[in-house]
Design a protein around this motif. Structure first.
Motif, PDB file in Angstrom:
ATOM      1  N   PHE A 340       0.823  -1.205   0.000  1.00  0.00           N
ATOM      2  CA  PHE A 340       0.000   0.000   0.000  1.00  0.00           C
ATOM      3  C   PHE A 340       0.857   1.254   0.000  1.00  0.00           C
ATOM      4  O   PHE A 340       1.782   1.401   0.802  1.00  0.00           O
ATOM      5  CB  PHE A 340      -0.923   0.019   1.218  1.00  0.00           C
ATOM      6  N   HIS A 341       0.530   2.158  -0.916  1.00  0.00           N
ATOM      7  CA  HIS A 341       1.121   3.484  -1.005  1.00  0.00           C
ATOM      8  C   HIS A 341      -0.030   4.444  -1.282  1.00  0.00           C
ATOM      9  O   HIS A 341      -1.069   4.038  -1.796  1.00  0.00           O
ATOM     10  CB  HIS A 341       2.143   3.575  -2.146  1.00  0.00           C
ATOM     11  N   ILE A 342       0.145   5.700  -1.001  1.00  0.00           N
ATOM     12  CA  ILE A 342      -0.904   6.678  -1.261  1.00  0.00           C
ATOM     13  C   ILE A 342      -0.643   7.348  -2.601  1.00  0.00           C
ATOM     14  O   ILE A 342       0.442   7.887  -2.824  1.00  0.00           O
ATOM     15  CB  ILE A 342      -0.973   7.731  -0.145  1.00  0.00           C
ATOM     16  N   PRO A 343      -1.608   7.327  -3.518  1.00  0.00           N
ATOM     17  CA  PRO A 343      -1.418   8.043  -4.778  1.00  0.00           C
ATOM     18  C   PRO A 343      -1.257   9.537  -4.515  1.00  0.00           C
ATOM     19  O   PRO A 343      -2.014  10.115  -3.735  1.00  0.00           O
ATOM     20  CB  PRO A 343      -2.716   7.767  -5.548  1.00  0.00           C
ATOM     21  N   PRO A 344      -0.267  10.176  -5.137  1.00  0.00           N
ATOM     22  CA  PRO A 344      -0.085  11.618  -4.921  1.00  0.00           C
ATOM     23  C   PRO A 344      -1.182  12.461  -5.569  1.00  0.00           C
ATOM     24  O   PRO A 344      -1.324  13.634  -5.228  1.00  0.00           O
ATOM     25  CB  PRO A 344       1.280  11.893  -5.551  1.00  0.00           C
ATOM     26  N   ARG A 345      -1.933  11.865  -6.494  1.00  0.00           N
ATOM     27  CA  ARG A 345      -3.071  12.551  -7.099  1.00  0.00           C
ATOM     28  C   ARG A 345      -4.232  12.532  -6.112  1.00  0.00           C
ATOM     29  O   ARG A 345      -4.697  11.474  -5.691  1.00  0.00           O
ATOM     30  CB  ARG A 345      -3.476  11.868  -8.400  1.00  0.00           C
ATOM     31  N   THR A 351     -10.395   8.036  -4.009  1.00  0.00           N
ATOM     32  CA  THR A 351     -11.244   6.953  -4.536  1.00  0.00           C
ATOM     33  C   THR A 351     -10.608   5.573  -4.437  1.00  0.00           C
ATOM     34  O   THR A 351     -11.292   4.585  -4.710  1.00  0.00           O
ATOM     35  CB  THR A 351     -11.601   7.225  -6.011  1.00  0.00           C
ATOM     36  N   ALA A 352      -9.329   5.486  -4.049  1.00  0.00           N
ATOM     37  CA  ALA A 352      -8.648   4.188  -3.994  1.00  0.00           C
ATOM     38  C   ALA A 352      -9.338   3.272  -2.978  1.00  0.00           C
ATOM     39  O   ALA A 352      -9.246   3.479  -1.765  1.00  0.00           O
ATOM     40  CB  ALA A 352      -7.183   4.390  -3.628  1.00  0.00           C
ATOM     41  N   SER A 357     -10.560   1.504   4.186  1.00  0.00           N
ATOM     42  CA  SER A 357     -11.036   0.831   5.393  1.00  0.00           C
ATOM     43  C   SER A 357      -9.874   0.325   6.237  1.00  0.00           C
ATOM     44  O   SER A 357      -8.738   0.208   5.763  1.00  0.00           O
ATOM     45  CB  SER A 357     -11.958  -0.347   5.013  1.00  0.00           C
ATOM     46  N   GLY A 358     -10.182   0.026   7.495  1.00  0.00           N
ATOM     47  CA  GLY A 358      -9.210  -0.589   8.388  1.00  0.00           C
ATOM     48  C   GLY A 358      -7.977   0.252   8.638  1.00  0.00           C
ATOM     49  O   GLY A 358      -8.019   1.487   8.640  1.00  0.00           O
TER      50      GLY A 358
END
Length: 420
Positions: A340-345, A351-352, A357-358
């Motif tokens: 898991f990584h966070i999209p910079p957009r 919306t990912a 959750s969790g």
């Protein structure tokens, strides 16, 4: 976590290495998603990527590249142990890559190594996390495209804390107390990496300090940071830290295998931890170093750069635009399908599905509330200076004030080179 190798200890090393050469470059991505047979224009591009630890990453990058019709994109997937040296060495030759992943560093810009990408980023600039834009911007020009954001925090075994009647720590003193209560004959209370370098930045931010101020002057030499160093020294000598672990803290194996109750690691490890521990885990930010401080989360990550000294700069920029700005499906896939990584957009981050959750959602919340990003003016030499502070005053027993004075000399020398 079997899918993750010791490559994880390269994440900080590679980021730090950016400043070792003004010509620094990284390995590139390529791939086939089955939507086309690959580029047909006759233009050949090479991209460098370091070998990510998650299974499937190399195949994904090559899948994306093969789907591109406007050029033939070849990916060099370089083992983490060799990435830094190969990238820097290759950038000085005629075989230098057209694109490479790395972290924003001032030297790459002042040396003319990386191309200005302002023109391709501006139309979608407002959809990026503003901090990701700021960390790649010098004099109003944007020099890289962020691919993933990698928040890092503490992971803990819920059952172990419950058994020891330990609450989730919110201060560094509470973290030390928790480590003592959680330590048994078989389990250490806390793991922060074998050399503790992974938590230098967060300890500074949690002391309500920073590396540099807005005038690019030293901002880390404060009473709060000195107090934090003393507390870290006490922790280091307490016997409650896991030291000499078989894998670095970028790999969650120590937590998963029960070697420690709390471990500093990154959000990328979440799927592997979930697979190993089920729901018996949680996350929390680096606690307040001092009472007047604030909890903090370090945001690492990787960005794509175009080699400004290459022969196909415009073609390389077009590929970067196509993959990392236009193809949102691939961008989300890269961020959430292999750890898991966070999209910079911003639009993708919102919306990912896998991050909604969790503990993944909690990680996103901590990132948004407590996150800090790299300063583009903070060089490898500066980073090494603070690592020396930890080596001397935490792992050894030098007076923190003396250790920081020594770092100040080295950092000011670098600041003069960069900013005059």
């Amino acid at each position: 976590m079997s899918a993750m190798s010791s490559n994880w200890d390269r994440r900080s090393i590679l980021r730090a290495a950016a400043g070792l050469s003004a010509a620094g470059a990284l390995t590139a991505c390529g791939g086939n998603n089955g939507r086309s047979s690959g580029g047909s224009s006759g233009t050949n591009l090479t991209q460098y990527f370091h070998a990510y630890g998650e299974a499937g990453t190399e195949q994904a990058i090559k899948k994306y590249a093969k789907a591109y019709d406007a050029a033939n994109v070849t990916t060099q997937w370089i083992t983490s142990a060799d990435f830094e040296s190969k990238l820097f060495a290759t950038l000085l030759t005629k075989n230098a890559p057209d694109l490479f992943e790395f972290h924003p560093q001032m030297q790459m810009i002042t040396s003319g190594q990386v191309a200005d990408l302002t023109d391709i980023i501006t139309p979608v600039k407002d959809d990026f996390n503003p901090a990701d834009i700021k960390s790649h911007t010098v004099d109003g020009k944007i020099y890289g495209v962020r691919m993933i954001d990698d928040p890092q925090f503490f992971f803990y075994r819920k059952s172990m804390l419950e058994k020891a009647k330990v609450e989730v720590p919110t201060t560094l003193d509470e973290l030390a107390e928790a480590a003592a209560k959680l330590t048994t004959s078989k389990v250490k209370g806390l793991y922060m990496g074998n050399d503790l370098h992974n938590v230098i930045d967060t300890m500074i931010w949690s002391a309500n300090a920073d590396h540099l101020n807005e005038k690019n002057e030293i901002a880390y030499h404060t009473p709060g940071v000195i107090e934090g160093l003393k507390k870290m020294r006490k922790l280091f000598t307490s016997g409650d830290l896991l030291l000499g672990a078989p894998t670095e803290s970028w790999d969650p194996s120590s937590l998963n295998q029960g070697l420690c109750a709390i471990q500093f690691c990154g959000m990328w490890a979440m799927p592997g931890i979930q697979a190993a521990l089920g729901d018996d885990w949680g996350v929390f930010p680096f606690p307040k170093t001092i009472d007047s401080g604030k909890q903090s989360v370090y945001n690492g990550g990787w960005s794509m750069f175009v080699n400004a000294k290459g022969e196909n700069v415009e073609a390389a920029k077009e590929y970067v635009k196509w993959l990392w700005l236009d193809q949102k499906e691939y961008q989300e896939d890269w961020a959430t399908s292999f750890g898991f990584h966070i999209p910079p957009r911003t639009s993708l981050a919102q919306t990912a599905t896998k991050l909604k959750s969790g503990n993944a959602a909690e990680g996103v919340r901590l990132f948004n509330e407590f996150g800090h990003f790299d300063n583009i003016g903070w060089t490898q030499a500066m980073r090494t200076s603070l690592e020396d502070v930890f080596a001397n005053s935490v792992r050894k027993d030098m007076d923190p004030e003396e250790a920081l004075d020594k770092a100040d000399t080295a950092v000011n020398r670098e600041l003069k080179k960069l900013f005059g």
